[in-house]
Scaffold this active site. Sequence first.
Site, PDB file in Angstrom:
ATOM      1  N   LYS A   4       5.857  -3.653  -1.763  1.00  0.00           N
ATOM      2  CA  LYS A   4       5.191  -2.595  -1.012  1.00  0.00           C
ATOM      3  C   LYS A   4       6.112  -1.387  -0.917  1.00  0.00           C
ATOM      4  O   LYS A   4       7.333  -1.518  -0.782  1.00  0.00           O
ATOM      5  CB  LYS A   4       4.800  -3.075   0.389  1.00  0.00           C
ATOM      6  CG  LYS A   4       3.765  -4.194   0.389  1.00  0.00           C
ATOM      7  CD  LYS A   4       3.155  -4.405   1.751  1.00  0.00           C
ATOM      8  CE  LYS A   4       2.192  -3.280   2.089  1.00  0.00           C
ATOM      9  NZ  LYS A   4       1.442  -3.552   3.339  1.00  0.00           N
ATOM     10  N   GLU A   9       5.960  -8.921   1.702  1.00  0.00           N
ATOM     11  CA  GLU A   9       5.547  -8.512   0.355  1.00  0.00           C
ATOM     12  C   GLU A   9       6.583  -7.548  -0.227  1.00  0.00           C
ATOM     13  O   GLU A   9       6.706  -6.409   0.220  1.00  0.00           O
ATOM     14  CB  GLU A   9       4.160  -7.873   0.411  1.00  0.00           C
ATOM     15  CG  GLU A   9       3.086  -8.825   0.917  1.00  0.00           C
ATOM     16  CD  GLU A   9       1.760  -8.148   1.175  1.00  0.00           C
ATOM     17  OE1 GLU A   9       1.157  -7.606   0.219  1.00  0.00           O
ATOM     18  OE2 GLU A   9       1.319  -8.133   2.343  1.00  0.00           O
ATOM     19  N   GLU A  20      -6.497  -5.770  11.502  1.00  0.00           N
ATOM     20  CA  GLU A  20      -5.050  -5.762  11.235  1.00  0.00           C
ATOM     21  C   GLU A  20      -4.305  -5.470  12.526  1.00  0.00           C
ATOM     22  O   GLU A  20      -4.669  -4.544  13.264  1.00  0.00           O
ATOM     23  CB  GLU A  20      -4.652  -4.682  10.218  1.00  0.00           C
ATOM     24  CG  GLU A  20      -4.972  -4.962   8.780  1.00  0.00           C
ATOM     25  CD  GLU A  20      -4.426  -3.868   7.856  1.00  0.00           C
ATOM     26  OE1 GLU A  20      -3.463  -3.166   8.246  1.00  0.00           O
ATOM     27  OE2 GLU A  20      -4.960  -3.711   6.751  1.00  0.00           O
ATOM     28  N   GLU A  64       7.641  -2.044   6.014  1.00  0.00           N
ATOM     29  CA  GLU A  64       6.441  -2.328   5.232  1.00  0.00           C
ATOM     30  C   GLU A  64       6.549  -3.647   4.465  1.00  0.00           C
ATOM     31  O   GLU A  64       5.544  -4.303   4.196  1.00  0.00           O
ATOM     32  CB  GLU A  64       6.166  -1.196   4.243  1.00  0.00           C
ATOM     33  CG  GLU A  64       5.594   0.058   4.868  1.00  0.00           C
ATOM     34  CD  GLU A  64       4.191  -0.151   5.394  1.00  0.00           C
ATOM     35  OE1 GLU A  64       3.380  -0.811   4.704  1.00  0.00           O
ATOM     36  OE2 GLU A  64       3.903   0.307   6.508  1.00  0.00           O
TER      37      GLU A  64
END
Length: 480
Positions: free
Chosen positions: A319, A316, A262, A325
Amino acid sequence: MLRLTLPAISLFLTLLTLTDGGSIGVNYGRIANNLPSAVKVVQLLKSNGLNRVKVYDTDPAVLHALSGTDIKVTVDLPNQQLFAAARSLSFAVAWVNRNVAAYHPHTQIEAIAVGNEVFADPGNTTKFLVPAMKNIHQALIRFNLHNQIKVSSPIALAALGNSYPSSAGSFRPELIEPVFEPMLRFLRETGSYLMVNVYPFFAYESNADVISLDYALFRQNAGVVDPGNGLRYFNLFDAQIDAVFAALSALKYNDVEIVVTETGWPSKGDNNEVGASVENAAAYNGNLVRKILTGGGTPLRPKADLTVYLFALFNENQKFGPTSERNFGLFYPDERKVYDIPFTTEGLKDYHDRPSTSPSPSTAAPATPVNPVTAPSTGNGGVSKSSAANTWCVANPDAQKEKLQVALDFACGEGGADCRPIQPGATCYDPNTLVAHASFAFNSYYQKKARAGGSCYFGGSAYVVTQEPKYGTCDFPTGY
């Protein structure tokens, strides 16, 4: 004989370089309620030349959609299942049978990530990690897949006890004997690699007053010399990766390779999330892709061809946490690009990082926040926030652990704080907690900076107090 002019030679060398590098993949997270179907996602990956993907589960729809493609897949055994996988080989066998053997080789599963950032997991699953990895590997042997599929586990940089300078990188002492020694031995014996999650964004966000944005974004800069080995670093990513390589070397595991599972940069953040912008995200990810695909190793490992998974494929919307985030995505849920960067060597030929001529307001170092509200007791001592003349700087106990660790590493390293008193056996080592150690380091940095505005911020992980902090018997200085 064909005679090449100098420009032709330069072009030839550039094209040669573009064919000899690492590999780029992407993390496909699905904590959202508005994402396209798995079939459409696979088409999106293929149309953008992304031939590696990492998922956080083993969703049948996703694995079926990837069947018959040339896309290599890393699947995940969730943290919640570590206990069962560690306790029972039969559970591990059933899991591999249902989630891996049922799809491979039509779906090209190349690795299993056992857990994710387990050391930071509040569920206290660390002790189950290595036994779970071993059982999953034994299960792969049952299906004769152990030579085709690697087993590893992603660690965060918080697993390092020291990360600055890079040459002094080391794992947290309390994790070495029970976890890292057996895990690294397992990786060596099985020919696997260490999965690492690195986020220069968090280091920059917490220390934007002292870390150059160009250094964080792979742009031209003077570089930073590592005092331990004399190597010069021109970007924060390399420095963080080499800290992990140094930690491996310290345990005599130089032969264990690293895969970056990541890394990324958010395109949007809250007002206090310094550096989160579309331009910076495009620069970080675009320049990183160029570095990896052109064979850019690190100063410590110049020949290392890294595999790097960008985080993440989509924004997303479900989240939790700060705005950033939900904005690490390369694509919007409607499949439009958040910003245009290449993912292949072919795309790199026309890629240019184009920084704006004027700095973004989001890259300016914020002022130190002041809040007169009394902080609750932490159990190791209570403090109150204020801005009076006789002041100290302490860690915010509500800050994310990873952000605190990154800020602590900076303060004790590049920041120049005197962290000798919080080393094992020293006067301020106890209480041995992240908040207590970070408080001492933050205060040392703050006092060395003559309590200047902005020197007690650390990305929102610290604040100023007017009562002397009390952690055990440790005394906090007020000046140097």
